[in-house]
Design a protein around this motif. Structure first.
Motif, short mmCIF file in Angstrom:
data_model
loop_
_atom_site.label_atom_id
_atom_site.label_comp_id
_atom_site.label_asym_id
_atom_site.label_seq_id
_atom_site.Cartn_x
_atom_site.Cartn_y
_atom_site.Cartn_z
N TRP A 189 0.80 -1.22 0.00
CA TRP A 189 0.00 0.00 0.00
C TRP A 189 0.84 1.28 0.00
O TRP A 189 0.45 2.29 -0.56
CB TRP A 189 -0.93 -0.02 1.21
CG TRP A 189 -1.82 1.19 1.33
CD1 TRP A 189 -1.83 2.12 2.33
CD2 TRP A 189 -2.84 1.59 0.41
NE1 TRP A 189 -2.79 3.07 2.10
CE2 TRP A 189 -3.43 2.77 0.93
CE3 TRP A 189 -3.33 1.08 -0.79
CZ2 TRP A 189 -4.47 3.43 0.28
CZ3 TRP A 189 -4.35 1.74 -1.44
CH2 TRP A 189 -4.91 2.91 -0.90
N HIS A 190 1.99 1.23 0.65
CA HIS A 190 2.76 2.46 0.79
C HIS A 190 3.26 2.97 -0.57
O HIS A 190 3.39 2.21 -1.52
CB HIS A 190 3.95 2.23 1.73
CG HIS A 190 5.00 1.30 1.18
ND1 HIS A 190 5.28 0.08 1.74
CD2 HIS A 190 5.85 1.41 0.12
CE1 HIS A 190 6.23 -0.51 1.05
NE2 HIS A 190 6.59 0.27 0.06
N VAL A 191 3.52 4.27 -0.61
CA VAL A 191 4.07 4.89 -1.82
C VAL A 191 5.58 4.67 -1.83
O VAL A 191 6.28 5.12 -0.93
CB VAL A 191 3.75 6.39 -1.86
CG1 VAL A 191 4.41 7.05 -3.07
CG2 VAL A 191 2.23 6.63 -1.88
N PRO A 192 6.10 3.96 -2.82
CA PRO A 192 7.55 3.73 -2.86
C PRO A 192 8.33 5.04 -2.95
O PRO A 192 7.84 6.03 -3.50
CB PRO A 192 7.73 2.90 -4.15
CG PRO A 192 6.38 2.33 -4.45
CD PRO A 192 5.39 3.33 -3.94
N ASN A 193 9.52 5.02 -2.40
CA ASN A 193 10.34 6.23 -2.41
C ASN A 193 10.57 6.74 -3.84
O ASN A 193 10.65 7.95 -4.07
CB ASN A 193 11.69 5.96 -1.73
CG ASN A 193 11.52 5.74 -0.23
OD1 ASN A 193 10.55 6.23 0.36
ND2 ASN A 193 12.44 5.02 0.38
N LYS A 214 -0.11 8.85 -7.47
CA LYS A 214 0.25 8.00 -6.33
C LYS A 214 -0.96 7.18 -5.87
O LYS A 214 -0.84 5.98 -5.58
CB LYS A 214 0.76 8.86 -5.17
CG LYS A 214 2.09 9.53 -5.39
CD LYS A 214 2.43 10.44 -4.21
CE LYS A 214 3.73 11.21 -4.44
NZ LYS A 214 3.99 12.18 -3.35
N ILE A 215 -2.11 7.83 -5.84
CA ILE A 215 -3.33 7.14 -5.41
C ILE A 215 -3.73 6.08 -6.42
O ILE A 215 -4.05 4.93 -6.06
CB ILE A 215 -4.47 8.16 -5.20
CG1 ILE A 215 -4.17 9.06 -4.00
CG2 ILE A 215 -5.81 7.44 -5.00
CD1 ILE A 215 -5.05 10.28 -3.91
N GLU A 216 -3.73 6.44 -7.69
CA GLU A 216 -4.11 5.49 -8.74
C GLU A 216 -3.20 4.27 -8.75
O GLU A 216 -3.67 3.13 -8.92
CB GLU A 216 -4.09 6.19 -10.10
CG GLU A 216 -5.24 7.17 -10.29
CD GLU A 216 -5.02 8.11 -11.47
OE1 GLU A 216 -4.00 7.95 -12.18
OE2 GLU A 216 -5.85 9.02 -11.66
N GLY A 259 -4.50 6.47 10.17
CA GLY A 259 -4.03 5.11 9.93
C GLY A 259 -3.46 4.96 8.54
O GLY A 259 -2.55 5.68 8.14
N SER A 260 -4.06 4.05 7.76
CA SER A 260 -3.50 3.75 6.44
C SER A 260 -3.93 4.74 5.35
O SER A 260 -3.45 4.66 4.22
CB SER A 260 -3.90 2.33 6.02
OG SER A 260 -5.30 2.22 5.88
N ARG A 261 -4.84 5.68 5.70
CA ARG A 261 -5.30 6.69 4.74
C ARG A 261 -5.89 6.06 3.47
O ARG A 261 -5.72 6.57 2.37
CB ARG A 261 -4.17 7.65 4.36
CG ARG A 261 -3.52 8.36 5.53
CD ARG A 261 -2.39 9.28 5.06
NE ARG A 261 -1.47 9.57 6.14
CZ ARG A 261 -0.23 10.02 5.96
NH1 ARG A 261 0.24 10.21 4.74
NH2 ARG A 261 0.55 10.27 6.99
N LEU A 319 -6.87 11.48 0.81
CA LEU A 319 -5.49 11.54 1.27
C LEU A 319 -4.61 10.57 0.49
O LEU A 319 -5.06 9.50 0.08
CB LEU A 319 -5.41 11.21 2.76
CG LEU A 319 -6.07 12.21 3.71
CD1 LEU A 319 -5.94 11.72 5.15
CD2 LEU A 319 -5.46 13.60 3.58
N VAL A 320 -3.35 10.95 0.32
CA VAL A 320 -2.38 10.08 -0.34
C VAL A 320 -1.93 9.01 0.64
O VAL A 320 -1.74 9.29 1.83
CB VAL A 320 -1.16 10.92 -0.81
CG1 VAL A 320 -0.10 10.02 -1.46
CG2 VAL A 320 -1.61 11.99 -1.78
#
Length: 412
Positions: free
Chosen positions: A237-241, A251-253, A302-304, A400-401
């Motif tokens: 789920w997290h956005v990679p660096n 980022k959301i898509e 939390g996880s947004r 939220l992102v």
């Protein structure tokens, strides 16, 4: 007159011939999980006119199969749905709606102040199965599937889960009734459970009773919830660096694309387990969904993961994948239901619906409002309008992102 009569007979004949085999995996028969409860307690049952209103709304959006969860004697919800559909069919010969009828299964002492005994089943299960059989026989033209239990084998369902041999016992019982001519041979029998319960996860689920159950059901109905895993298993789920410089919408898509891939991976894991047993049967999705509100661990602190925009992306991509792949998806769920977490109005369990309780269409189905499919339809006197008054700019203010990889690592 003779021509109209012949047309009516043809329609009736066609509807009677439709079976679970024809419906499941057929994109012309879109499916959804349905509960019609409006209030904070299931003691307040929706009326048949209210259920008919809901069925008309679902039918207008292309839904032809709904899933229910129990036939408990104090909760006539499922039997009233069947009455409502029957009335609609009598009023309009072209009305078409079928039911995957759930029979709730518990362990001994479930939902009491006593310690649940997961190795012994509740004595209530036998009467629950008997009621499901009666309804399937009373409404054979509507009930096409009986599901024995809902998430009844997964071990995190600590209030009520049973061992697979209990589900197997009742599935075999229903299959025997079909063989004996006491249930329609065309009726399909399954159990609707988490992907892990169907062998797609930990080895602790890989027991002989599960192997036998896979062989006994007519198809596998599995649940997959990447939404919940945004908290419990956030790696995907997290956005990679490497994506830090991308626009927020991108980022959301991309996160939502990873969510779909997460579900596909769970689906494949169940497929692989089934194949390892030398079994070849359909696998359909009995539940998946995405909440639009959460004050808890999936929300802003939390996880947004939670908002209508992400819900819309998930619904669109899930439907696209399953329709393309010939998988039925009983999307969870049609309408918000506030009894699920009555003490917490903003708890995510209350907000999985594609509609709000008062009949507003959430972002995933704004396009259907634009197309006019709900014109003339109401829910409890309310016309079907868009949430946020259809203003996407306002909607995006609540979006939220997902957290970055560094943020996830800092909190886990």
């Amino acid at each position: 007159m003779a021509c109209n009569q012949k047309k009516k007979e043809t329609i009736m004949q066609t509807q009677k011939q439709v079976t679970a085999k024809d419906i499941l995996g057929n994109p012309d028969y879109q499916a959804i999980s349905y509960g019609g409860y409006r209030k904070k307690s299931r003691d307040s049952q929706p009326t048949i006119p209210q259920l008919k209103e809901d069925m008309k709304i679902l039918s207008a959006m292309g839904i032809k199969v709904i899933r229910t969860y129990n036939v408990q004697s104090k909760l006539p919800h499922a039997s009233n749905i069947l009455k409502a559909i029957t009335e609609l069919k009598n009023e309009d010969e072209n009305f078409e709606m079928y039911v995957m009828l759930g029979a709730w299964i518990d362990c001994l002492n479930a939902w009491t102040d006593k310690v649940p005994n997961h190795d012994v089943e509740s004595p209530n299960n036998a009467s629950e199965i008997a009621r499901a059989v009666d309804l399937a026989n009373q409404y054979p033209e509507i009930v096409k599937v009986i599901a024995v239990g809902n998430e009844a084998m997964v071990k995190w369902a600590t209030s009520y889960y049973v061992q697979p041999d209990v589900i197997l016992k009742w599935v075999n019982h229903l299959q025997d009734l079909k063989t004996e001519g006491k249930l329609s041979k065309e009726l399909w029998i399954t159990s609707s459970d988490d992907f892990a319960s169907w062998g797609g996860g930990e080895d602790k689920y890989h027991v002989k009773a599960l192997e036998d159950l896979v062989k006994a059901v007519d198809y596998i109905s599995m649940h997959t919830y990447p939404y919940h895993n945004t908290h419990y298993n956030p790696e995907f789920w997290h956005v990679p660096n490497a994506h830090k410089g991308m626009p927020d919408t991108t980022k959301i898509e991309m996160a939502m694309e990873r969510a779909i891939k997460f579900s596909q991976k769970q689906y494949d894991s169940v497929t692989n387990y089934m194949k390892s047993l030398g079994v070849k049967k359909p696998i359909h999705i009995g539940e998946t969904g995405w909440a639009s509100v959460s004050s808890g661990q999936y929300g802003n602190n939390g996880s947004r993961a939670t908002d209508e925009y992400k819900q819309g992306l998930f619904h669109q991509q899930m439907r696209a994948w399953t329709n393309r792949a010939g998988i039925s998806c009983f999307y969870f769920e049609a309408f918000n239901e506030q009894w699920k977490d009555a003490a917490h109005p903003n708890g995510s369990e209350n907000h999985f619906g594609l509609f709000t309780i008062d009949g507003k269409a959430k972002y995933p189905i704004w396009d259907l409002v634009d197309e006019g499919v709900f014109d003339g339809l109401t829910r409890d006197g309310n016309t079907i309008r868009k949430t946020y008054n259809g203003n996407k700019v306002d909607l995006m203010k609540d979006v939220l992102v997902p957290p970055s990889k560094d943020e996830v690592m800092a909190t886990h």
